[in-house]
Design a protein around this motif. Structure first.
Motif, PDB file in Angstrom:
ATOM      1  N   ALA A   1       0.827  -1.204   0.000  1.00  0.00           N
ATOM      2  CA  ALA A   1       0.000   0.000   0.000  1.00  0.00           C
ATOM      3  C   ALA A   1       0.864   1.258   0.000  1.00  0.00           C
ATOM      4  O   ALA A   1       0.546   2.243  -0.685  1.00  0.00           O
ATOM      5  N   ILE A   2       1.954   1.237   0.745  1.00  0.00           N
ATOM      6  CA  ILE A   2       2.855   2.394   0.783  1.00  0.00           C
ATOM      7  C   ILE A   2       3.479   2.631  -0.589  1.00  0.00           C
ATOM      8  O   ILE A   2       3.585   3.779  -1.058  1.00  0.00           O
ATOM      9  N   GLU A   3       3.870   1.562  -1.246  1.00  0.00           N
ATOM     10  CA  GLU A   3       4.436   1.708  -2.602  1.00  0.00           C
ATOM     11  C   GLU A   3       3.410   2.305  -3.549  1.00  0.00           C
ATOM     12  O   GLU A   3       3.726   3.177  -4.376  1.00  0.00           O
ATOM     13  N   ALA A   4       2.152   1.867  -3.421  1.00  0.00           N
ATOM     14  CA  ALA A   4       1.096   2.427  -4.272  1.00  0.00           C
ATOM     15  C   ALA A   4       0.890   3.907  -3.981  1.00  0.00           C
ATOM     16  O   ALA A   4       0.684   4.713  -4.901  1.00  0.00           O
ATOM     17  N   MET A   5       0.949   4.292  -2.709  1.00  0.00           N
ATOM     18  CA  MET A   5       0.818   5.709  -2.360  1.00  0.00           C
ATOM     19  C   MET A   5       1.943   6.532  -2.967  1.00  0.00           C
ATOM     20  O   MET A   5       1.730   7.657  -3.428  1.00  0.00           O
ATOM     21  N   ALA A   6       3.146   5.979  -2.950  1.00  0.00           N
ATOM     22  CA  ALA A   6       4.284   6.699  -3.517  1.00  0.00           C
ATOM     23  C   ALA A   6       4.108   6.928  -5.018  1.00  0.00           C
ATOM     24  O   ALA A   6       4.511   7.971  -5.547  1.00  0.00           O
ATOM     25  N   GLU A   7       3.476   5.980  -5.690  1.00  0.00           N
ATOM     26  CA  GLU A   7       3.284   6.088  -7.130  1.00  0.00           C
ATOM     27  C   GLU A   7       2.105   6.988  -7.486  1.00  0.00           C
ATOM     28  O   GLU A   7       2.189   7.818  -8.399  1.00  0.00           O
ATOM     29  N   THR A   8       1.002   6.829  -6.770  1.00  0.00           N
ATOM     30  CA  THR A   8      -0.224   7.541  -7.131  1.00  0.00           C
ATOM     31  C   THR A   8      -0.380   8.873  -6.412  1.00  0.00           C
ATOM     32  O   THR A   8      -1.205   9.704  -6.818  1.00  0.00           O
ATOM     33  N   ARG A   9       0.376   9.071  -5.301  1.00  0.00           N
ATOM     34  CA  ARG A   9       0.294  10.266  -4.458  1.00  0.00           C
ATOM     35  C   ARG A   9      -1.095  10.405  -3.813  1.00  0.00           C
ATOM     36  O   ARG A   9      -1.570  11.509  -3.523  1.00  0.00           O
ATOM     37  N   VAL A  10      -1.714   9.255  -3.534  1.00  0.00           N
ATOM     38  CA  VAL A  10      -3.039   9.215  -2.903  1.00  0.00           C
ATOM     39  C   VAL A  10      -3.111   7.962  -2.035  1.00  0.00           C
ATOM     40  O   VAL A  10      -2.555   6.916  -2.397  1.00  0.00           O
ATOM     41  N   ASN A  11      -3.790   8.051  -0.892  1.00  0.00           N
ATOM     42  CA  ASN A  11      -4.118   6.861  -0.105  1.00  0.00           C
ATOM     43  C   ASN A  11      -5.487   6.391  -0.582  1.00  0.00           C
ATOM     44  O   ASN A  11      -6.523   6.835  -0.085  1.00  0.00           O
TER      45      ASN A  11
ATOM     46  N   GLU B   1       6.283  12.119   1.876  1.00  0.00           N
ATOM     47  CA  GLU B   1       6.952  10.940   1.311  1.00  0.00           C
ATOM     48  C   GLU B   1       6.449   9.673   1.994  1.00  0.00           C
ATOM     49  O   GLU B   1       6.730   9.430   3.166  1.00  0.00           O
ATOM     50  N   PRO B   2       5.706   8.809   1.295  1.00  0.00           N
ATOM     51  CA  PRO B   2       5.353   7.506   1.863  1.00  0.00           C
ATOM     52  C   PRO B   2       6.623   6.667   2.070  1.00  0.00           C
ATOM     53  O   PRO B   2       7.511   6.655   1.207  1.00  0.00           O
ATOM     54  N   GLN B   3       6.698   5.976   3.184  1.00  0.00           N
ATOM     55  CA  GLN B   3       7.923   5.266   3.549  1.00  0.00           C
ATOM     56  C   GLN B   3       7.555   3.940   4.211  1.00  0.00           C
ATOM     57  O   GLN B   3       6.821   3.912   5.200  1.00  0.00           O
ATOM     58  N   ALA B   4       8.068   2.840   3.661  1.00  0.00           N
ATOM     59  CA  ALA B   4       7.753   1.511   4.192  1.00  0.00           C
ATOM     60  C   ALA B   4       8.742   1.041   5.244  1.00  0.00           C
ATOM     61  O   ALA B   4       8.489   0.043   5.921  1.00  0.00           O
ATOM     62  N   ASP B   5       9.860   1.725   5.401  1.00  0.00           N
ATOM     63  CA  ASP B   5      10.894   1.348   6.360  1.00  0.00           C
ATOM     64  C   ASP B   5      10.771   2.252   7.585  1.00  0.00           C
ATOM     65  O   ASP B   5      11.010   3.459   7.501  1.00  0.00           O
TER      66      ASP B   5
END
Length: 339
Positions: A43-53, A67-71
């Protein structure tokens, strides 16, 4: 010349649900660098790509500085302060994961409303237990739906901390023309308001779902506030806090609008759903379900009269009929309003 407190800062927001995302967006709108961490890496990767939750806040586009961050370690490293936005039952585990990552200077604010299951600890007590009493901490609470904050609609909240400088710093970080922040030193009162209002909203939802009308709603909210104040003052909170934004304000919001998950839980119970079915339909954590058990237990142990909260508990956890619960309330004898 720009004042030091107006300079952009860096925040880690831990928790990428609707409320965490909305607060991250608000900080980013203010020009701060924000790292939004969530446990679902996909989900975080998708947010980084689409700029939307897309799951929790699909109508809100992320500002450029978010910046969405998975780490988690990468999100926290170098941040000025950390904002934790997780459900109450997950707060301890979240803080335990954060503790070894925090630098001595980093302060922690949470926007968690509720009580820890089984212990009935308020969030500030959980934080002190995990992070130690020396770390500066604060709580953000008040009448605020995530979707409206995300869209930039007018909102006011309270930030409470025993560290007045931290409260002021975080107020400055969040505050703008559409997101007003009040500060307080009453962490207990803010915590109690945030927990009890969810239980009362379930009761109001049940009443409305049964068609008992606006008079009954006003009764439940008003007498519910009395219950909230009895518990809050007993625990050391201040009456002014409980009649303010984090008490009465949040109670009114949560009881009166269908954006409230807790209100929707009550409506679903009145319609004949059981708790698991209602939670599945709502699709997010309903804090009042867990809080009802702990509020009821605290009231019983301390001899505090909280009849509305008690009936909500019996419907949620003992399988009582919503109609029977309301009848038990209406059958109570007359008494002085001051009691």
């Amino acid at each position: 010349m720009v004042a030091a407190e107006d300079l952009p800062r860096c925040f880690a927001v831990v928790g990428a649900g609707s409320w965490g995302t909305a607060l991250a967006v608000q900080l980013a709108r203010r020009g701060h660098a924000v790292r939004l961490w969530g446990r679902d890496a996909v989900a975080i990767e998708a947010m980084a790509e689409t700029r939307v939750n897309t799951r929790y806040l699909p109508e809100v586009t992320f500002p450029a500085t978010l910046e969405p961050q998975a780490d988690l370690a990468a999100a926290v490293e170098g941040a000025d302060d950390v904002v934790v936005v997780v459900p109450s039952h997950a707060l301890r585990a979240c803080l335990e994961a954060l503790a070894p990552l925090l630098a001595p200077r980093q302060r922690v604010l949470w926007a968690t409303k509720g009580l820890e299951p089984e212990t009935a600890l308020l969030p500030h007590e959980v934080a002190a237990d995990v992070l130690g009493a020396s770390r500066a901490t604060a709580v953000l609470s008040g009448p605020s739906f995530a979707g409206e904050v995300g869209r930039g609609l007018p909102t006011a909240v309270t930030i409470a901390s025993a560290d007045s400088q931290f409260a002021a710093d975080m107020a400055q970080a969040f505050h703008d023309g559409m997101f007003r922040v009040y500060t307080s030193a009453d962490v207990i009162g803010v915590g109690v308001g945030g927990a009890v209002k969810n239980v009362l909203a379930i009761a109001v939802g049940i009443s409305d779902g049964l068609g008992y009308g606006a008079n009954a709603r006003a009764l439940l909210i008003t007498r519910g506030l009395s219950e909230m104040m009895r518990l809050g003052v007993t625990l050391g909170g201040k009456r002014d806090t409980l009649t303010g934004m984090a008490g009465l304000g949040d109670l009114l919001l949560t009881c009166s609008d269908d954006q409230s998950r807790n209100r929707r839980m009550g409506l679903a119970l009145a319609a004949g759903d059981d708790v698991p079915a209602a939670e599945a339909r709502i699709g997010q954590v309903v804090e009042g379900v867990r809080a009802a058990r702990e509020v009821y237990r605290m009231a019983q142990e301390r001899g505090i009269d909280m009849p509305i909260a008690a009936q909500a508990y019996r419907v949620l956890h003992e399988g009582d009929s919503p109609r029977d619960a309301v009848r038990r309330l209406t059958d109570r004898p007359s008494r002085s309003e001051a009691e």
